[in-house]
Each structure stands twice: as structure tokens, then as C-alpha cells.
Design an enzyme around this catalytic site. Sequence first.
Site, PDB file in Angstrom:
ATOM      1  N   GLY A   1      41.125  38.921  48.967  1.00  0.00           N
ATOM      2  CA  GLY A   1      40.285  39.529  49.999  1.00  0.00           C
ATOM      3  C   GLY A   1      38.891  38.921  49.988  1.00  0.00           C
ATOM      4  O   GLY A   1      38.303  38.696  48.921  1.00  0.00           O
TER       5      GLY A   1
ATOM      6  N   GLU B   1      48.904  44.405  44.214  1.00  0.00           N
ATOM      7  CA  GLU B   1      48.743  44.865  42.828  1.00  0.00           C
ATOM      8  C   GLU B   1      50.097  45.090  42.157  1.00  0.00           C
ATOM      9  O   GLU B   1      50.272  46.011  41.366  1.00  0.00           O
ATOM     10  CB  GLU B   1      47.910  46.153  42.832  1.00  0.00           C
ATOM     11  CG  GLU B   1      46.830  46.183  41.790  1.00  0.00           C
ATOM     12  CD  GLU B   1      45.993  44.932  41.722  1.00  0.00           C
ATOM     13  OE1 GLU B   1      45.238  44.667  42.675  1.00  0.00           O
ATOM     14  OE2 GLU B   1      46.073  44.207  40.728  1.00  0.00           O
TER      15      GLU B   1
ATOM     16  N   THR C   1      46.927  35.450  43.047  1.00  0.00           N
ATOM     17  CA  THR C   1      48.166  35.093  43.738  1.00  0.00           C
ATOM     18  C   THR C   1      48.079  33.703  44.369  1.00  0.00           C
ATOM     19  O   THR C   1      47.038  33.319  44.895  1.00  0.00           O
ATOM     20  CB  THR C   1      48.429  36.134  44.848  1.00  0.00           C
ATOM     21  OG1 THR C   1      48.401  37.417  44.248  1.00  0.00           O
ATOM     22  CG2 THR C   1      49.758  35.917  45.531  1.00  0.00           C
TER      23      THR C   1
END
Length: 665
Positions: A190, A433, A151
Site C-alpha cells: 500500500g 496478511e 509480497t
Amino acid sequence: MTLKKVNPDLEKERSTCTFNIEELTNLLDTGAHCTAERRAVEDKVFSVKELKDEIPDEFLSHKERYENAIRKSVFLHKVLQETGVKRGVYNRSDKSDFRTTYYSIFKDGSPFMLQYSMFVPTILGQGDSEQVELWYKRALNMEIIGTYAQTELGHGTFIRGLETEAVYDEKTEEFILNSPSLSSYKWWPGGLGHTTNYCIVMAQLKIKGKPYGMQPFIVQIRDEETHMPLPGVKVGEIGAKLAFNTVNNGFLGFEHVRIPRRHMLMRFSQVSKDGKFTSSANPKLAYGTMVMVRVTIVNSAATYLSRAVTIAIRYSAVRHQSKLKQNEPEPQILDYVTQQHKLFIGIATSHAYMFCSYWLWDVYVMYQKEQNVGNFDRLPELHALACCLKVISSSDCTGLVEKCRMSCGGHGFMMSSNLPQLYGISTATCTYEGENTVMLLQTARALVKAWELGSRGRPFSPTMSYFAEKNVPSKWDSSLEGILNAFQKVSIGKLSSSVSSLQEYTKSGLSAEDAWNKASVQLIGAAEAWGRAVVLSIYKSEIERYGQTVSPALKSVLFDLVELYYVHLTLEKMGDLLLYTQLSEKDVVSLRKKYEDLLEKIRPNAIGLVDAFDYRDEVLNSTLGSYDGFAYERLMTEAMKSPLNAEPVNQSFHKYIKPLMKGKL
Ligand SMILES: CCCCCCCCCCCCCCCCCCCCC/C=C/C(=O)SCCNC(=O)CCNC(=O)[C@H](O)C(C)(C)COP(=O)(O)OP(=O)(O)OC[C@H]1O[C@@H](n2cnc3c(N)ncnc32)[C@H](O)[C@@H]1OP(=O)(O)O
Ligand SMILES: Cc1cc2nc3c(=O)[nH]c(=O)nc-3n(C[C@H](O)[C@H](O)[C@H](O)COP(=O)(O)OP(=O)(O)OC[C@H]3O[C@@H](n4cnc5c(N)ncnc54)[C@H](O)[C@@H]3O)c2cc1C
């Protein structure tokens, strides 16, 4: 004050349970050996003193929380390594895993999460054998710590719109990674902020000026000794979020960073030394990690809900409030039927998605085997299933987690109940997701295509096979089979009317894209309806299958829950059913009665059912949900941990309040 071992309310509840709790635990764990193994890992993990928090996380600063999460992640990794845990993510030989154990160590997530859940799986899924040999070993030993960087600030959903470039330089046999704009900065991965030293970067491959689409690259971003960002790498943390505040989500930009050619993961597509691109058999294989994670989210959603509902039902059994009958003591709030209505569906929904997740995992594994021999026939169905079940499991479970929180009144608002944190990590699954609306539209795309091909005589895939049935009206039937058929009729009705709208819009002169956009509210309704029919069908068939092997007492309770799930959904979706089936007011009246009878029937088993999830107190991490039921004592103990309670008067009194009181400010 001396405490009894267990709150008498809970003792009484446990005495009314009609089935063997251990038998249900084993079923939910997918086997007695899995229960034993999970408990052994938990015994080990929860005996490590370094994994316990002395000060609750909420009272630490952002930086301290991160540092604490890293410290615990390292200890936990070591413990799991010693216990030989590799399954769960990499080598799942069966369906149970250790995620819940893992998660319970961190109320708000671990900065290593993406290493386990996406970095390593992408190496395994997208690397060729030589690359797997090199990178997997290093990652398993934690010599390299990675994440999945896809992303960007400007695009998350529209992958083809991602801007990060990987330009091949044939002279040096390297790729040059570049972030051409602010919007091209990676944003969200993350662990990226300060934890990882490598990452999988999804970037637009360009060779001699020609674009070849998104490809995965393994990129070193920090020095392995000093951990300093490498030249040309701009990396940092994105800041505070609704949840996952200890996951260290980060941003990342590249200024002409060079990586060797073999750092493109080349299982499916390859770039040769002289810059020749060999395309994969199916370009969507590069999206494979996302499909896998979507499949696993169904199970995660079910476990977040099962934890929340365990807390809420145990608390509802020990909490007394108001009066049912004037001359009697205040009842347990669980005796209010509205409370049962809020909570029992949480147990049933958790079962529904848990059993569906096991089934979906099998479908996924089967597909992987077919894909390995070059058969991609089932990819569209798997993609649709992964998208749609991810959506309805995440949205249903999140809604019910929030319902659990509200069902605990004011105390559910306490961080120490762990319900707010469970809501936070659960609601994230609706976004990450693949954002849920977008995933429903992907599902609709597959359904419309299947519908159109079907109308030209092509066979339907198994989960769409009922599309072939004639949509003839039939008398309403309240049996499980009858309700399932009714939901399939809703699915057919919604899909066929969406397709008709698409056709009408295009006939009226709209482009296919505009027609799609105009009909998209209907389309997501059709996608959801198909997902509901799948879940109803799989939940029922799985319980019928397990029902043959379990004791009659357990079978009976499992079917109570299936019935509750079916009847609850029927009443929830009454509008659709009135539109597409022969459901009448009389049927609704009798279904309402059936629903109320089911709540009454399940009531004596409520505590047994949540005990069967087998969450240790350390896993639940909740003042309200402990096995012994001493909620008030735990609330007070936790409150005393607030740093403000360390002194009777806070210095701000002297500094600000007193001068205000004395008019001396
Ligand atoms: C030794 C010790 C070991 C210790 C072990 C410890 C073990 C335990 C520890 C475990 C602890 C970990 C806990 C983990 C918990 C899990 C946490 C997970 C965290 C996840 C964090 C989040 C990560 C992310 O979010 S990553 C980014 C995700 N991004 C997205 O999902 C983007 C969404 N967008 C898309 O997918 C696409 O762009 C899409 C589909 C919207 C559109 O794509 P497109 O290219 O524009 O395609 P389109 O033109 O619309 O369609 C073309 C065609 O392709 C089909 N299609 C699309 N996608 C797929 C697909 N994926 N697969 C197959 N087919 C696909 C589509 O249907 C079209 O088909 P046709 O209609 O036939 O043309
Ligand atoms: C907690 C968390 C962890 C994450 N971790 C990672 C990670 O590790 N790695 C990573 O790469 N990413 C990660 N992400 C990013 C995540 O995958 C994206 O945020 C997600 O895919 C949604 O994309 P977006 O943010 O671009 O939403 P947008 O697409 O901008 O969505 C905004 C709105 O636009 C609508 N919309 C967008 N496109 C369409 C369309 N075609 N049709 C109809 N409506 C549309 C959506 O429905 C939504 O309502 C994480 C996100 C979160 C919240």
C-alpha cells in the site's frame, strides 16, 4: 419540503429500547474516557472543511481520487497530530483506537495506511534501539513515508520462496538489493506506487554466497526533495482493484541498489561489518509485524460489520414493503422475521469479535512482554490464535457485511449506501496478511503438533486445554455451558479424525507432505472448529466478566446477544454437532423455537443496539444509515451529485443516439 428532525419510525424504535445506550457505547469503547476521547477527536476531524468531499469519490477519475486521497491524508495527519493522537497504532495504552474515524474520511482507504499500520510498527518491532531512535522519529514527523514490501508477483504466501536478494558486500559495508526476475518484483504494498519514499523490504539475505533467510531492510526508493525514483529503482502503481483504489498499491524492482549495512533492521538478527551473521533467538521473530496485524484484523473485521449492520438495521426500520396482514399498512421490513434473522446475528457477531479482539490484544501484549525477556514458549499458541481468529473474523464478518447489503434490496447496491465499499475493504481482510486457507493450515499445523505432544503427556496450552478431556458422550445440554462443551467436542472430534487420517495415509505409504495435502480439507475444518470454540468461550467469559459491572438492563441485553450467537451457530453447524455430540431432532426443534423467541426479544432493542456503536453520520457515510433515517431524501440528494445530472441532455445524444434514430449513422 420541511423535514422532521428524525424519521418517526426511528423515533418509535428508540422509545422501545430497554437499556442505556451510552452505557453500552462506553463498554464497546473500553471505557467512558475512551468514548469521550474518541468523540473529541471526531469533533475535531469532522469540523475540518478540507476533509469533506464536494464531489463523491465515485464520480472522480482514478488519478483525481488518488490526488484527493493524498490531500485528505495530509490534512488528516495534521489534525491528528494536533489532537495528540498517537495511540491507535503505536502507543496503545488501551484498546480503543481511531481507525474507524480515520477510515471514514476515505471510503476506499488512504495511501498513508501502511505507514501507520506496518511501516512504523516494523521499525519499532524489528529495529534495534539506535535504529528506532533514528527512523521512528523521522517517520512520526512524516519526514519519511513508508510501506511494508514483502509480497512479490510470484509469491505472497510462501515467504521462503521470495526472490528479492540482499547481498552483503563486506568491502563497502553495504547490502546490494536486486530483483533477479519479473516474478521477484514486489507487488501489492500500500502507498508504494507514488506515495512512499522509503519502505521496509523483506529480502533474502546472502553473505559470501550463503543464504540466511528473510530479513527486513529499510530502503530509500525516492529522492526526499524531488520524489523521483532513485537510480536502479523501478516503481509504479499496480492498477485498479476490487477495493482500496485510493491506497496506491504498488510494484517495486531493484537493479543492484546499494544500502548501508545498518539499514538491515537488527533487533533480532545482526550482520557485523566483517559479514558475520548472528541469528535471532527464534527465526520467526522476523514475521512479527504480520502477527501484530493479524491480531488487529479481528477488531477491524468487527468494526466493518458493525458499520454495515448499523446501516442495514436503520434502513430496515424506515423501509416499508409488502404486507404482513392484509388490512394493515405495509410493515417496516425489520418486522419480517427473515430480516431479523439476516441482521441480528450481525450485531451479535460484531460483539463477539470485538470482545475477542480486546482479549486477543491482551494476549499479544502479554506475549510481547515475555518475548522481551527471551521467553518464546507461547509463540506457537499466539501464532495459531492470530491466524485462526483473523480467518474466522474476516470470513464471518465479510459474509455478514454482504448479507447486510443484500438485506437492503436494490438500494444496498448503491455506492451511496457505502455497503459495497464496506464489502470491498472487508473481503480484502480474507486475503491480505495471510490468505485465509493458508492461515487455517498454519493453525492446523500447530493443533496437530499440540495433539501429538499431548498424547505423549505434554500439557496443552490454555486455549487447547480441553483436548485433554475424555471425549465421552453426554446428554445434550442447551445451556451456554452445554453448547460450548458441545463445540469443544466437535473440535476434538475433527482434530482427532484429521490426525487419524494423517496416520492412515502415511501408513499406506504416502509421504508426510502428501498425507498432509490429502487430509487438508479435514485439517482446515479442525482449525475452524478450534477457532469457533475459542470465540464461543471468550465471548461468553468476557460478557460474564463485564456483566458483573454493568446495569442489570444492559447485562440482560448482552446475554440475549450471547445466546443468539450460540443458538445461531448451533443451528448453522447442526451437521457437525449431530456427528460429534448427542444433539437430537427434538433438541433442534426446541433450539429453533429458542432462536425465534430470541429474535422477538431483541427486536425492540435493535435500533438501540446499533445506535450504541455510536457511529456518526460522517463515519457511516451512508444514504441508508443516517441517524435521522431520511434515506429517500439522501438517496435523491446524492443522485443529484452525478455529473450526468448537471445538464438535461448529454452531448452523446446529438453525437450518437440522434443519428441512430434518424438512420444517419
Ligand atoms: C502523529 C499522528 C499519528 C497518526 C496516527 C493515526 C492513527 C490512526 C490511523 C490508522 C489507520 C490505519 C488503518 C490500518 C488498517 C489496517 C490495514 C492493514 C493493511 C494491511 C495491508 C496488507 C499487508 C500484507 O498483506 S503484508 C504481507 C502479508 N503476508 C503474509 O501474511 C504471508 C503469509 N505467509 C506466511 O505467513 C508464511 O510464509 C507461512 C506461515 C504461510 C509459512 O511460512 P514458512 O516460513 O514456510 O513456515 P513453515 O515452514 O510453514 O513453518 C515454520 C514454523 O514457523 C511457524 N510460524 C510460521 N509463521 C509464524 C509466525 N508469524 N509466528 C510464529 N511462528 C510462525 C510455523 O507454525 C512452523 O512452526 P513449527 O510447526 O513449530 O515448525
Ligand atoms: C488489498 C491488499 C493489500 C495488500 N497489501 C500488501 C502490503 O501492503 N504489503 C505486502 O507485502 N503485501 C500486501 N498484500 C499481499 C497479500 O499479503 C497477499 O496477496 C496474500 O498474503 C496472499 O498471497 P498470494 O497473493 O500469494 O496468494 P496465493 O498464495 O497465490 O493464493 C492463491 C490460492 O492458492 C492457495 N494456496 C497457496 N498456498 C497454499 C498452501 N500452502 N496450501 C494450500 N493452498 C495454498 C490459497 O489458499 C489460494 O486459494 C496485499 C493484498 C491485498 C489483496
